[in-house]
Design an enzyme around this catalytic site. Sequence first.
Site, PDB file in Angstrom:
ATOM      1  CG  HIS A 102      -1.914  -1.123   1.213  1.00  0.00           C
ATOM      2  ND1 HIS A 102      -3.231  -0.934   1.555  1.00  0.00           N
ATOM      3  CD2 HIS A 102      -1.793  -2.444   0.901  1.00  0.00           C
ATOM      4  CE1 HIS A 102      -3.892  -2.083   1.451  1.00  0.00           C
ATOM      5  NE2 HIS A 102      -3.027  -3.016   1.070  1.00  0.00           N
ATOM      6  CD  GLU A 104      -2.022   4.592   2.924  1.00  0.00           C
ATOM      7  OE1 GLU A 104      -3.188   4.979   3.062  1.00  0.00           O
ATOM      8  OE2 GLU A 104      -1.689   3.721   2.085  1.00  0.00           O
TER       9      GLU A 104
END
Length: 296
Positions: A102, A104
Amino acid sequence: MRTALTDALTQLPDALQSVVSDWINDASFGATFTPEQVAQMESASGLNGAALRLALLPLAAAYAVTPISQFNVGAIVRDESGTLYLGANIEFTGAQLGQTVHAEQCAISHAWTKGAKRLTDITINYSPCGHCRQFMNELNGAESLIIQLPQSDPKSLHTYLPEPFGPADLGIESRLLTDESNQLSTDDIDIPLLKAAADAANRSHAPYSGNYSGAAVETNDGKFFSGMYAENAAFNPSLPPLQVALIAVNMAGYHWTDIRSVALAEMASSTVSHLADTQATLDAIDPDIPFVYSTR
């Protein structure tokens, strides 16, 4: 420079483009902006703090590798020094979806591999999923981490993740991004790439399984990129060491076709192993990539 990065540059305000273009056209650009560069961008554009980071999100999203979803997410983390680290989501055709990185996770791991010890905030172009909220809760400084989204007021991580479950619930004091040395001896390793993987294992965060593990990737021009295992209190959001190494490769501007060889080092005594998943991900990228493995 990647075509996507060139296209993303045109989405920035004109005053920002004129400052950033020389940096991102430099072959040494590593998807990172120093505090001095941040100050130059703020002065030239009139955008300060979160407004500047929001404006830079197209550059972060340009690093996305999304052959499955075609959905690009960009993230920018800032550490205590004011340095900005870009990140984006990464997918692998042919590998199970659990191997996906992901945005992040990418930005955080990018900062980690470059020595960041504590992050103050993260700017993202889409709201973080529950997986990422849990991943961020493992961080050193999670209790004060600020999340900034477009068209939204900044909010703390724990506003997005109320009553969080984390390391303290399992009696663990160490946090992701803090200095860790797992006391593994690597002096006996005579294969440089494998030693780089073992050195990464020494920096890995694995307080739950004890599987201190690291990976290293060599590119065709002879550069090494290392990745450390990032374990999570909730287990599933844990990020394998190969993915962290591949994040470093991607954010340095390389493609998977630039990979020459890969190494993985981990603990023989652990109850978990990254060997099968590492091999599966490499097979999805290119089954002919030479791979070396060692346990400590």
